[in-house]
Write a protein that holds these residues in place. Sequence first.
Motif, PDB file in Angstrom:
ATOM      1  N   ILE A  27      28.535  29.015  35.344  1.00  0.00           N
ATOM      2  CA  ILE A  27      28.728  28.249  34.091  1.00  0.00           C
ATOM      3  C   ILE A  27      30.204  27.949  34.138  1.00  0.00           C
ATOM      4  O   ILE A  27      30.470  26.656  33.985  1.00  0.00           O
ATOM      5  N   GLN A  28      31.226  28.865  34.638  1.00  0.00           N
ATOM      6  CA  GLN A  28      32.886  28.454  34.610  1.00  0.00           C
ATOM      7  C   GLN A  28      33.345  29.159  35.593  1.00  0.00           C
ATOM      8  O   GLN A  28      32.991  30.600  35.769  1.00  0.00           O
ATOM      9  N   GLU A  29      34.519  28.777  36.352  1.00  0.00           N
ATOM     10  CA  GLU A  29      35.386  29.514  36.918  1.00  0.00           C
ATOM     11  C   GLU A  29      36.883  29.232  36.665  1.00  0.00           C
ATOM     12  O   GLU A  29      37.251  28.028  36.536  1.00  0.00           O
ATOM     13  N   ASN A  30      37.709  30.081  36.692  1.00  0.00           N
ATOM     14  CA  ASN A  30      38.989  30.065  36.475  1.00  0.00           C
ATOM     15  C   ASN A  30      40.106  30.923  37.281  1.00  0.00           C
ATOM     16  O   ASN A  30      39.491  31.810  37.762  1.00  0.00           O
ATOM     17  N   GLN A  31      41.145  30.287  37.382  1.00  0.00           N
ATOM     18  CA  GLN A  31      42.032  30.983  38.292  1.00  0.00           C
ATOM     19  C   GLN A  31      43.367  31.128  37.431  1.00  0.00           C
ATOM     20  O   GLN A  31      43.921  30.027  36.476  1.00  0.00           O
ATOM     21  N   ALA A  32      44.307  32.213  37.282  1.00  0.00           N
ATOM     22  CA  ALA A  32      45.248  32.490  36.444  1.00  0.00           C
ATOM     23  C   ALA A  32      46.221  33.259  37.135  1.00  0.00           C
ATOM     24  O   ALA A  32      45.960  33.915  38.016  1.00  0.00           O
ATOM     25  N   ASP A  33      47.660  32.877  36.990  1.00  0.00           N
ATOM     26  CA  ASP A  33      48.758  33.690  37.399  1.00  0.00           C
ATOM     27  C   ASP A  33      49.238  35.069  36.643  1.00  0.00           C
ATOM     28  O   ASP A  33      49.805  34.752  35.583  1.00  0.00           O
ATOM     29  N   GLY A  34      48.626  36.177  36.814  1.00  0.00           N
ATOM     30  CA  GLY A  34      48.652  37.279  36.107  1.00  0.00           C
ATOM     31  C   GLY A  34      47.830  37.356  34.937  1.00  0.00           C
ATOM     32  O   GLY A  34      47.100  36.574  34.519  1.00  0.00           O
ATOM     33  N   ASP A  35      47.869  38.635  34.184  1.00  0.00           N
ATOM     34  CA  ASP A  35      47.193  38.797  32.832  1.00  0.00           C
ATOM     35  C   ASP A  35      48.393  39.338  31.866  1.00  0.00           C
ATOM     36  O   ASP A  35      48.456  40.460  31.988  1.00  0.00           O
ATOM     37  N   PRO A  36      48.763  38.520  30.896  1.00  0.00           N
ATOM     38  CA  PRO A  36      49.668  39.043  29.966  1.00  0.00           C
ATOM     39  C   PRO A  36      49.341  40.354  29.265  1.00  0.00           C
ATOM     40  O   PRO A  36      49.976  41.255  28.795  1.00  0.00           O
ATOM     41  N   ARG A  37      47.802  40.494  28.953  1.00  0.00           N
ATOM     42  CA  ARG A  37      47.360  41.568  28.291  1.00  0.00           C
ATOM     43  C   ARG A  37      47.698  42.953  29.213  1.00  0.00           C
ATOM     44  O   ARG A  37      48.101  43.870  28.324  1.00  0.00           O
ATOM     45  N   SER A  38      47.393  42.967  30.239  1.00  0.00           N
ATOM     46  CA  SER A  38      47.502  44.052  31.238  1.00  0.00           C
ATOM     47  C   SER A  38      48.882  44.271  31.841  1.00  0.00           C
ATOM     48  O   SER A  38      49.199  45.303  32.220  1.00  0.00           O
ATOM     49  N   TYR A  40      49.346  42.849  34.485  1.00  0.00           N
ATOM     50  CA  TYR A  40      48.968  42.603  36.048  1.00  0.00           C
ATOM     51  C   TYR A  40      49.709  41.214  36.554  1.00  0.00           C
ATOM     52  O   TYR A  40      49.858  40.107  35.903  1.00  0.00           O
ATOM     53  N   GLN A  41      50.402  41.426  37.614  1.00  0.00           N
ATOM     54  CA  GLN A  41      51.309  40.454  38.374  1.00  0.00           C
ATOM     55  C   GLN A  41      50.202  39.961  39.614  1.00  0.00           C
ATOM     56  O   GLN A  41      50.056  40.927  40.427  1.00  0.00           O
ATOM     57  N   GLY A  42      49.974  38.749  39.587  1.00  0.00           N
ATOM     58  CA  GLY A  42      49.062  38.360  40.823  1.00  0.00           C
ATOM     59  C   GLY A  42      48.123  37.344  40.121  1.00  0.00           C
ATOM     60  O   GLY A  42      47.945  37.136  39.027  1.00  0.00           O
ATOM     61  N   THR A  43      47.440  36.974  41.348  1.00  0.00           N
ATOM     62  CA  THR A  43      46.430  35.972  40.743  1.00  0.00           C
ATOM     63  C   THR A  43      44.796  36.713  40.276  1.00  0.00           C
ATOM     64  O   THR A  43      44.397  37.608  40.909  1.00  0.00           O
ATOM     65  N   VAL A  44      44.506  36.106  39.380  1.00  0.00           N
ATOM     66  CA  VAL A  44      43.242  36.765  38.546  1.00  0.00           C
ATOM     67  C   VAL A  44      42.030  35.651  38.764  1.00  0.00           C
ATOM     68  O   VAL A  44      42.548  34.409  38.359  1.00  0.00           O
ATOM     69  N   TYR A  45      41.208  35.912  39.264  1.00  0.00           N
ATOM     70  CA  TYR A  45      39.995  35.078  39.110  1.00  0.00           C
ATOM     71  C   TYR A  45      38.840  35.420  38.175  1.00  0.00           C
ATOM     72  O   TYR A  45      38.588  36.431  38.075  1.00  0.00           O
ATOM     73  N   SER A  46      38.396  34.495  37.511  1.00  0.00           N
ATOM     74  CA  SER A  46      37.229  34.909  36.553  1.00  0.00           C
ATOM     75  C   SER A  46      36.021  33.756  36.897  1.00  0.00           C
ATOM     76  O   SER A  46      36.092  32.617  37.084  1.00  0.00           O
ATOM     77  N   PHE A  47      34.924  34.131  36.689  1.00  0.00           N
ATOM     78  CA  PHE A  47      33.560  33.695  36.781  1.00  0.00           C
ATOM     79  C   PHE A  47      32.687  34.011  35.642  1.00  0.00           C
ATOM     80  O   PHE A  47      32.340  35.279  35.432  1.00  0.00           O
ATOM     81  N   MET A  48      32.281  32.822  35.153  1.00  0.00           N
ATOM     82  CA  MET A  48      31.074  33.227  33.969  1.00  0.00           C
ATOM     83  C   MET A  48      29.634  32.689  34.351  1.00  0.00           C
ATOM     84  O   MET A  48      29.653  31.394  34.793  1.00  0.00           O
ATOM     85  N   ILE A  65      40.785  40.471  41.180  1.00  0.00           N
ATOM     86  CA  ILE A  65      42.168  40.545  41.455  1.00  0.00           C
ATOM     87  C   ILE A  65      41.983  40.673  43.062  1.00  0.00           C
ATOM     88  O   ILE A  65      41.074  41.146  43.564  1.00  0.00           O
ATOM     89  N   ARG A  66      43.152  40.065  43.584  1.00  0.00           N
ATOM     90  CA  ARG A  66      43.461  40.183  45.305  1.00  0.00           C
ATOM     91  C   ARG A  66      44.634  41.329  45.484  1.00  0.00           C
ATOM     92  O   ARG A  66      45.705  41.018  44.751  1.00  0.00           O
ATOM     93  N   GLU A  67      44.042  42.218  46.190  1.00  0.00           N
ATOM     94  CA  GLU A  67      45.111  43.131  46.554  1.00  0.00           C
ATOM     95  C   GLU A  67      45.178  43.610  48.031  1.00  0.00           C
ATOM     96  O   GLU A  67      43.720  43.775  48.548  1.00  0.00           O
ATOM     97  N   GLY A  68      46.051  43.347  48.795  1.00  0.00           N
ATOM     98  CA  GLY A  68      46.201  43.709  50.127  1.00  0.00           C
ATOM     99  C   GLY A  68      45.095  43.010  51.062  1.00  0.00           C
ATOM    100  O   GLY A  68      44.451  43.504  52.095  1.00  0.00           O
ATOM    101  N   GLY A  69      44.952  41.716  50.636  1.00  0.00           N
ATOM    102  CA  GLY A  69      44.107  40.863  51.446  1.00  0.00           C
ATOM    103  C   GLY A  69      42.718  41.057  50.938  1.00  0.00           C
ATOM    104  O   GLY A  69      41.643  40.250  51.566  1.00  0.00           O
TER     105      GLY A  69
END
Length: 89
Positions: A27-38, A40-48, A65-69
């Motif tokens: 239905i939807q996909e998003n990409q964000a730089d980090g998560d202010p709630r947690s 987390y520093q890094g790219t966050v991908y979400s898929f609905m 999230i992407r960690e170490g490739g």
Amino acid sequence: MTEEAFLANMTLIQAQLGGIGSNRKLIQENQADGDPRSGYQGTVYSFMFSTTFPVAKVYEMIILIREGGNYKISGDQLFAKPKLKEWFS
């Protein structure tokens, strides 16, 4: 989320919703730089997805999230689909 935690959560979800989900539709996909709630520093991908289980139709949000490739599941949440006809009648 560890692999063991993910598998335990999926087992509980499937037990509560009558079995394995099917008919997943993205239905939807998003990409964000980090998560202010947690913090987390890094790219966050979400898929609905719209997902059908034997006893319910839900929206399923999977967060990666992407960690170490590698991509890792950070979260999986289910939301009951509203019955829109009731909202507009």
